[in-house]
Write a protein that holds these residues in place. Structure first.
Motif, PDB file in Angstrom:
ATOM      1  N   TYR A   1      -1.050 -32.356 -28.136  1.00 25.96           N
ATOM      2  CA  TYR A   1      -0.302 -32.300 -26.876  1.00 25.96           C
ATOM      3  C   TYR A   1      -0.311 -33.657 -26.181  1.00 25.96           C
ATOM      4  O   TYR A   1      -1.282 -34.418 -26.266  1.00 25.96           O
ATOM      5  N   TRP A   2       0.792 -33.935 -25.503  1.00 28.81           N
ATOM      6  CA  TRP A   2       0.861 -35.037 -24.553  1.00 28.81           C
ATOM      7  C   TRP A   2       0.636 -34.472 -23.157  1.00 28.81           C
ATOM      8  O   TRP A   2       1.287 -33.509 -22.737  1.00 28.81           O
ATOM      9  N   ASN A   3      -0.319 -35.042 -22.450  1.00 28.57           N
ATOM     10  CA  ASN A   3      -0.621 -34.646 -21.079  1.00 28.57           C
ATOM     11  C   ASN A   3      -0.964 -33.169 -20.956  1.00 28.57           C
ATOM     12  O   ASN A   3      -0.735 -32.543 -19.919  1.00 28.57           O
ATOM     13  N   GLY A   4      -1.481 -32.583 -22.029  1.00 28.59           N
ATOM     14  CA  GLY A   4      -1.911 -31.201 -22.011  1.00 28.59           C
ATOM     15  C   GLY A   4      -0.799 -30.179 -21.973  1.00 28.59           C
ATOM     16  O   GLY A   4      -1.064 -28.980 -21.860  1.00 28.59           O
ATOM     17  N   SER A   5       0.470 -30.622 -22.083  1.00 29.23           N
ATOM     18  CA  SER A   5       1.569 -29.671 -21.893  1.00 29.23           C
ATOM     19  C   SER A   5       2.676 -29.768 -22.935  1.00 29.23           C
ATOM     20  O   SER A   5       3.321 -28.764 -23.238  1.00 29.23           O
ATOM     21  N   VAL A   6       2.920 -30.944 -23.486  1.00 28.43           N
ATOM     22  CA  VAL A   6       4.051 -31.121 -24.406  1.00 28.43           C
ATOM     23  C   VAL A   6       3.532 -31.241 -25.834  1.00 28.43           C
ATOM     24  O   VAL A   6       2.909 -32.247 -26.192  1.00 28.43           O
ATOM     25  N   PRO A   7       3.753 -30.235 -26.697  1.00 31.26           N
ATOM     26  CA  PRO A   7       3.302 -30.339 -28.084  1.00 31.26           C
ATOM     27  C   PRO A   7       4.233 -31.259 -28.884  1.00 31.26           C
ATOM     28  O   PRO A   7       5.443 -31.254 -28.684  1.00 31.26           O
ATOM     29  N   TYR A   8       3.646 -32.079 -29.777  1.00 25.76           N
ATOM     30  CA  TYR A   8       4.491 -32.968 -30.582  1.00 25.76           C
ATOM     31  C   TYR A   8       4.128 -32.950 -32.067  1.00 25.76           C
ATOM     32  O   TYR A   8       4.780 -33.602 -32.866  1.00 25.76           O
ATOM     33  N   TRP A   9       3.070 -32.195 -32.445  1.00 27.51           N
ATOM     34  CA  TRP A   9       2.744 -32.040 -33.871  1.00 27.51           C
ATOM     35  C   TRP A   9       1.952 -30.755 -34.052  1.00 27.51           C
ATOM     36  O   TRP A   9       1.191 -30.354 -33.175  1.00 27.51           O
ATOM     37  N   THR A  10       2.166 -30.101 -35.197  1.00 31.63           N
ATOM     38  CA  THR A  10       1.395 -28.907 -35.531  1.00 31.63           C
ATOM     39  C   THR A  10       0.898 -28.999 -36.957  1.00 31.63           C
ATOM     40  O   THR A  10       1.563 -29.585 -37.827  1.00 31.63           O
ATOM     41  N   SER A  11      -0.275 -28.419 -37.183  1.00 32.15           N
ATOM     42  CA  SER A  11      -0.855 -28.392 -38.535  1.00 32.15           C
ATOM     43  C   SER A  11      -0.191 -27.353 -39.417  1.00 32.15           C
ATOM     44  O   SER A  11      -0.368 -27.372 -40.628  1.00 32.15           O
TER      45      SER A  11
ATOM     46  N   ILE B   1      -5.320 -23.979 -47.090  1.00 30.54           N
ATOM     47  CA  ILE B   1      -4.907 -25.206 -46.409  1.00 30.54           C
ATOM     48  C   ILE B   1      -4.058 -24.834 -45.197  1.00 30.54           C
ATOM     49  O   ILE B   1      -3.630 -23.688 -45.050  1.00 30.54           O
ATOM     50  N   PHE B   2      -3.815 -25.823 -44.342  1.00 31.13           N
ATOM     51  CA  PHE B   2      -2.804 -25.668 -43.305  1.00 31.13           C
ATOM     52  C   PHE B   2      -1.455 -26.017 -43.917  1.00 31.13           C
ATOM     53  O   PHE B   2      -1.326 -27.009 -44.645  1.00 31.13           O
ATOM     54  N   SER B   3      -0.450 -25.216 -43.626  1.00 31.81           N
ATOM     55  CA  SER B   3       0.828 -25.316 -44.331  1.00 31.81           C
ATOM     56  C   SER B   3       1.501 -26.675 -44.170  1.00 31.81           C
ATOM     57  O   SER B   3       2.239 -27.112 -45.050  1.00 31.81           O
ATOM     58  N   ALA B   4       1.269 -27.370 -43.062  1.00 31.79           N
ATOM     59  CA  ALA B   4       1.904 -28.669 -42.844  1.00 31.79           C
ATOM     60  C   ALA B   4       1.034 -29.828 -43.331  1.00 31.79           C
ATOM     61  O   ALA B   4       1.386 -30.986 -43.144  1.00 31.79           O
ATOM     62  N   VAL B   5      -0.096 -29.499 -43.978  1.00 27.13           N
ATOM     63  CA  VAL B   5      -0.998 -30.539 -44.494  1.00 27.13           C
ATOM     64  C   VAL B   5      -1.293 -30.239 -45.960  1.00 27.13           C
ATOM     65  O   VAL B   5      -2.422 -29.892 -46.331  1.00 27.13           O
ATOM     66  N   PRO B   6      -0.304 -30.342 -46.852  1.00 29.50           N
ATOM     67  CA  PRO B   6      -0.521 -30.016 -48.269  1.00 29.50           C
ATOM     68  C   PRO B   6      -1.526 -30.929 -48.947  1.00 29.50           C
ATOM     69  O   PRO B   6      -2.068 -30.578 -49.992  1.00 29.50           O
ATOM     70  N   GLN B   7      -1.805 -32.108 -48.371  1.00 22.66           N
ATOM     71  CA  GLN B   7      -2.756 -33.028 -48.977  1.00 22.66           C
ATOM     72  C   GLN B   7      -4.157 -32.441 -49.063  1.00 22.66           C
ATOM     73  O   GLN B   7      -4.986 -32.906 -49.835  1.00 22.66           O
ATOM     74  N   MET B   8      -4.439 -31.394 -48.272  1.00 23.63           N
ATOM     75  CA  MET B   8      -5.752 -30.769 -48.326  1.00 23.63           C
ATOM     76  C   MET B   8      -6.040 -30.191 -49.709  1.00 23.63           C
ATOM     77  O   MET B   8      -7.202 -30.049 -50.093  1.00 23.63           O
TER      78      MET B   8
ATOM     79  N   PHE C   1      -8.710 -42.345 -43.801  1.00 21.96           N
ATOM     80  CA  PHE C   1      -8.609 -41.335 -44.846  1.00 21.96           C
ATOM     81  C   PHE C   1      -7.414 -40.418 -44.602  1.00 21.96           C
ATOM     82  O   PHE C   1      -6.758 -39.984 -45.535  1.00 21.96           O
ATOM     83  N   PHE C   2      -7.119 -40.154 -43.342  1.00 22.29           N
ATOM     84  CA  PHE C   2      -6.066 -39.200 -43.003  1.00 22.29           C
ATOM     85  C   PHE C   2      -5.650 -39.443 -41.568  1.00 22.29           C
ATOM     86  O   PHE C   2      -6.473 -39.791 -40.718  1.00 22.29           O
ATOM     87  N   PHE C   3      -4.356 -39.299 -41.284  1.00 19.24           N
ATOM     88  CA  PHE C   3      -3.909 -39.362 -39.888  1.00 19.24           C
ATOM     89  C   PHE C   3      -2.592 -38.595 -39.765  1.00 19.24           C
ATOM     90  O   PHE C   3      -1.790 -38.550 -40.695  1.00 19.24           O
ATOM     91  N   ARG C   4      -2.400 -37.946 -38.619  1.00 21.33           N
ATOM     92  CA  ARG C   4      -1.182 -37.213 -38.312  1.00 21.33           C
ATOM     93  C   ARG C   4      -0.902 -37.319 -36.814  1.00 21.33           C
ATOM     94  O   ARG C   4      -1.845 -37.327 -36.025  1.00 21.33           O
ATOM     95  N   PRO C   5       0.374 -37.433 -36.414  1.00 18.79           N
ATOM     96  CA  PRO C   5       1.550 -37.535 -37.276  1.00 18.79           C
ATOM     97  C   PRO C   5       1.514 -38.831 -38.094  1.00 18.79           C
ATOM     98  O   PRO C   5       0.973 -39.844 -37.627  1.00 18.79           O
ATOM     99  N   SER C   6       2.084 -38.790 -39.293  1.00 29.64           N
ATOM    100  CA  SER C   6       2.060 -39.966 -40.142  1.00 29.64           C
ATOM    101  C   SER C   6       2.914 -41.099 -39.561  1.00 29.64           C
ATOM    102  O   SER C   6       2.646 -42.265 -39.817  1.00 29.64           O
ATOM    103  N   ASP C   7       3.933 -40.732 -38.797  1.00 23.41           N
ATOM    104  CA  ASP C   7       4.761 -41.736 -38.122  1.00 23.41           C
ATOM    105  C   ASP C   7       4.271 -41.873 -36.687  1.00 23.41           C
ATOM    106  O   ASP C   7       4.352 -40.929 -35.902  1.00 23.41           O
TER     107      ASP C   7
END
Length: 839
Positions: free
Chosen positions: A228-238, A245-252, A306-312
């Motif tokens: 979240y940005w400022n506790g209110s705006v989501p910008y990435w999900t796992s 694994i988490f569906s948006a992190v296939p590298q796991m 080793f890992f970071f998200r969002p990748s961009d």
């Protein structure tokens, strides 16, 4: 010093007296600890690493964690310029100071000597300032204070616990994380209180104040994490947890380092993780850039990604603040727009805190059709948010409407007119290879011009043209001399370049070609119009003489399938390598980014790429004076020239960082799926580590897909697992081929490539072929047998006894072959035990 000597004498005397009096069981250990603490002077040792009711620490006194002493608790100041002090926990044995927990992050102290951490009579642990005011507390309502102690555990967990039962934790810092999530800790949601544990970033790299970015488990109760940005705006999900694994992190799927666990019951949902190898040091944290980051520690190198998200990084909401533009390809992600400067230069330019944004240099004139205002064109932009639509029918009408509005700061037109009033937010500069961008017209202040000066200007222009021509010739000649220079080279006929020369050749490193664990690569042009690629190295600690010697050795290595090193730069702490430019880019751009190359690589080209890459690696491993282990084989490091001939790149970089190859374990960002198991297990690294990476890359070359891609239900997420089964069964080999080739491939070549790929990714390095053997297989000199399925791919133990790797033609292995034999050869007599197929 004198006081220490006096204390030493007194304590020694007391110890002898106590021993003679038969009081060893109590006085001897107490006085020993007391003496050690006093002599060290900078560290307090009250009850080993514990605090009891009424006891405290202050100033430079610290508590070291139980067990191996991996963590330390005390007062610290972040950064070099801060005057604030905080109570925190940090790694005690690392050369780089790294706090992982901060108690009073929003209430700093001004003086650590008069501040203290104290366990009060009511059982609360508190931080007191110089006036004994409580600025932080565990806020417990009821405890058995006389039976409570404070301890720092060796996982970095600060706890209040029952003295008589150490497993009875009354309070723990793991339940109240700041920006770090350490192994064995948990991050989740209490369903009873509906309170989430959150990671919240620091404000900037030198200020632990609560920042703008956070990570937490979905408050709605689903099994996915949001940033979240400022506790209110989501910008990435796992993505949601699927029990693996988490569906948006296939590298796991291809992870060898971490053991992940997700727990959901009536009381709570939470996620935790641990390390397969407890000797590794790892941390997971919410960075000040808004990215969740996993790093591991490599001695003499430091923290490595080793890992970071969002990748961009530009996917982080409002990362660059107002009137800031994000460019993921630039050395600094955020920059101010033309005509703007950072609101706070120090934070924006050096501390990675871009939240303050930018402010305009010159106030715009606010009158209709203001002659002092104009527009600057910004091409290929991902437009900012909060656009307003205007009902006008042309680009000129859109421009006029924005020019006539005092509050309009920019406009865009794509058949419809959009204008932006107020702050410009989430503005992204797309790279040359990215599509979907538009032109944005930014309102700027332009200098006033006088119409009466037209004649004078026209005359001046005529003379200026002549002078400009002469100037261009002089500049070009000087530039050529600067770039070519007259400095002497080193062995291997490499050209030495100064930093200034390469800065000019690359136009101040403006065109970024790519980025890897060892540094960034930029395009440049020499005066003779030769196009080059310049790699700026990072993390190299050699001196001038050693660096030149290593570069000289690498420069003399010549092979048709190895990238040519033209020269180098060693200017102070700056280290750069100059290579030939490869017009067809890297292999990954042809396999995974169809928009960059309209023509799909056919099978014949792919097979020649596989064979050429194997030949280049075999040369490094077997034909050089010293075996050179690449350490980072992946499609991104296989470059293609104008004829699509493969060139192994970065082959000398592992050598440059030294023979301790463990140093590069995690420097290769995003390449976990190519790392051999021995990197993680801590055993000796040999050339067979490159063989494993080559096998993983070969599977991607065959299939045209990332190994960790999870868009095919029948494959189940991790392509090598599914492919290994097919190869082992020796059926449906054609199903492994890239679907875009529509089955057009030489089946004999495809069969060989698939089998050798699976042999290359065997778990034990002794079960893998050498790169020389791989070349022989792909050339058709040696036949290859169906390989076993690696145990790590099928999650069960494999029996590696009496493995036969391959034989020539249909030759049978000798009955006298040892159980560890990899191969036999029809050229070998029945009495030989050599594993070399050509013996």
């Amino acid at each position: 010093m004198l006081l220490n000597l006096i204390f030493f004498f007194l304590s020694s005397t007391l110890l002898v007296d106590c021993a003679q009096m038969g009081a060893r069981n109590r006085a001897w250990p107490f006085l020993s600890v007391l003496f050690l603490c006093f002599s060290l002077n900078s560290r307090i040792c009250i009850g080993a690493s514990n605090l009891f009711v009424g006891q405290s620490i202050s100033g430079d006194q610290t508590i070291v964690s139980e067990g191996n002493g991996n963590f330390e608790l005390g007062f610290f100041t972040p950064g070099n310029n801060s005057q604030n002090y905080y109570l925190g926990i940090w790694y005690s044995k690392l050369s780089q100071f790294t706090p992982v927990w901060v108690a009073n992050r929003d209430k700093p102290l001004s003086d650590k000597k008069s501040s203290q951490l104290k366990l009060l009579e009511d059982g609360n642990l508190v931080v007191l300032d110089s006036s004994n005011t409580i600025i932080w507390s565990t806020n417990l309502t009821s405890t058995s204070s006389n039976s409570t102690e404070v301890a720092l555990l060796d996982f970095g967990n600060l706890v209040l616990r029952n003295i008589s039962n150490s497993s009875d934790l009354i309070w723990q810092s793991f339940d109240h994380p700041t920006d770090h999530w350490l192994p064995t800790g948990k991050l989740g949601l209490n369903k009873v209180t509906n309170v989430s544990q959150r990671l919240i970033s620091w404000k900037n790299s030198e200020d632990p104040t609560t920042g703008l970015f956070s990570l937490e488990l979905d408050p709605a109760g689903s099994s996915q994490y949001f940033t979240y940005w400022n506790g209110s705006v989501p910008y990435w999900t796992s993505g949601t947890w699927n029990n693996h694994i988490f569906s948006a992190v296939p590298q796991m799927t291809s992870n060898y380092i971490y053991n992940f666990t997700y727990v959901s019951n009536d009381q709570e949902n939470y996620f935790t993780y641990s390390l397969y190898n407890s000797s590794l040091i790892s941390r997971f944290f919410m960075d000040v850039t808004g990215q969740i980051t996993q790093q591991t520690w490599v001695e003499d190198v430091g923290w490595n990604m080793f890992f970071f998200r969002p990748s961009d990084p530009c996917a982080v909401y409002e990362i660059c603040g107002a009137f800031g533009v994000c460019n993921s390809q630039a050395s600094t992600s955020c920059q101010c727009l033309q005509g703007y400067n950072p609101r706070n230069s120090t934070e924006y330019l050096t501390l990675n805190d871009w939240s303050g944004g930018c402010v305009r240099n010159t106030t715009l004139q606010c009158v209709n059709n203001a002659s002092g205002n104009g527009f600057s064109t910004m091409s290929n932009m991902n437009l900012p948010i909060n656009a307003q639509s205007l009902a006008v029918g042309s680009v000129q009408a859109c421009k006029t409407a924005c020019l006539n509005s005092c509050s309009c700061n920019a406009y865009a037109y794509n058949g419809s007119c959009f204008v932006w009033e107020g702050d410009l937010l989430n503005l992204v500069q797309l790279s040359n290879g990215q599509t979907g961008g538009q032109d944005l017209y930014l309102k700027v202040s332009t200098p006033e011009t006088s119409g009466s000066a037209t004649g004078a200007i026209a005359g001046a222009v005529s003379g200026a043209v002549v002078l400009l021509g002469l100037l261009i010739v002089l500049v070009w000649t000087r530039r050529r001399r600067i770039l070519i220079g007259h400095s002497k080279g080193v062995e291997g006929h490499l050209a030495p370049f100064s930093y200034k020369k390469l800065q000019i050749a690359t136009k101040n490193f403006s065109e970024k070609l790519g980025e890897g664990g060892f540094g960034s690569v930029f395009k440049g042009t020499l005066p003779d119009l030769t196009v080059i690629a310049v790699k700026k190295l990072g993390g190299f600690g050699q001196g001038e003489k050693q660096f030149r010697a290593e570069v000289s050795t690498i420069g003399m290595i010549q092979h048709v399938n190895l990238i040519r090193l033209r020269g180098f730069c060693s200017d102070g702490t700056r280290r750069m390598l100059v290579y030939d430019f490869m017009p067809n880019g890297s292999l990954d751009s042809h396999l995974f980014h169809e928009e960059e190359h309209s023509k799909v690589l056919d099978w014949k080209t792919r097979y020649q790429i596989a064979l050429g890459t194997a030949r280049g690696l075999a040369y490094l491993h077997e034909k050089c004076r010293d075996c050179i282990i690449h350490c980072d084989i992946k499609p991104e490091n296989i470059l293609l020239d104008a004829e699509l001939c493969p060139k192994v790149a970065d082959f000398g970089l592992a050598k440059l960082v030294g023979r301790e190859f463990s140093q590069v374990l995690t420097t290769m960002r995003g390449t976990r799926g190519y790392l051999a198991p021995e990197w993680i297990l801590g055993v000796a690294i040999t050339a067979k580590a490159d063989v494993y990476s080559y096998g993983m890359m070969l599977l991607e070359l065959i299939s045209g897909r990332r190994n960790c891609q999870s868009d095919d239900e029948k494959i189940g997420g991790f392509f090598p697992t599914w492919a290994a089964r097919k190869i082992n069964e020796d059926v449906e080999i054609l199903s492994l081929l890239d679907h875009r080739l529509e089955g057009n491939a030489d089946l004999a070549e495809l069969n060989r490539a698939c089998k050798v790929a699976c042999w290359c990714i065997q778990d034990e390095d002794v079960d893998r072929p050498s790169m020389g053997q791989v070349v022989q297989i792909l050339e058709g000199i040696v036949d290859v047998k169906p390989p076993p399925i690696p145990w790590s791919l099928q999650n069960l133990a494999q029996n590696h006894e009496h493995i036969v790797f391959f034989s020539e033609s249909s030759s049978k292995p000798s009955s006298q072959t040892q159980s560890s034999t990899l191969c036999t050869s029809s050229q070998s007599s029945s009495s030989t035990s050599s594993t070399n197929p050509m013996a």
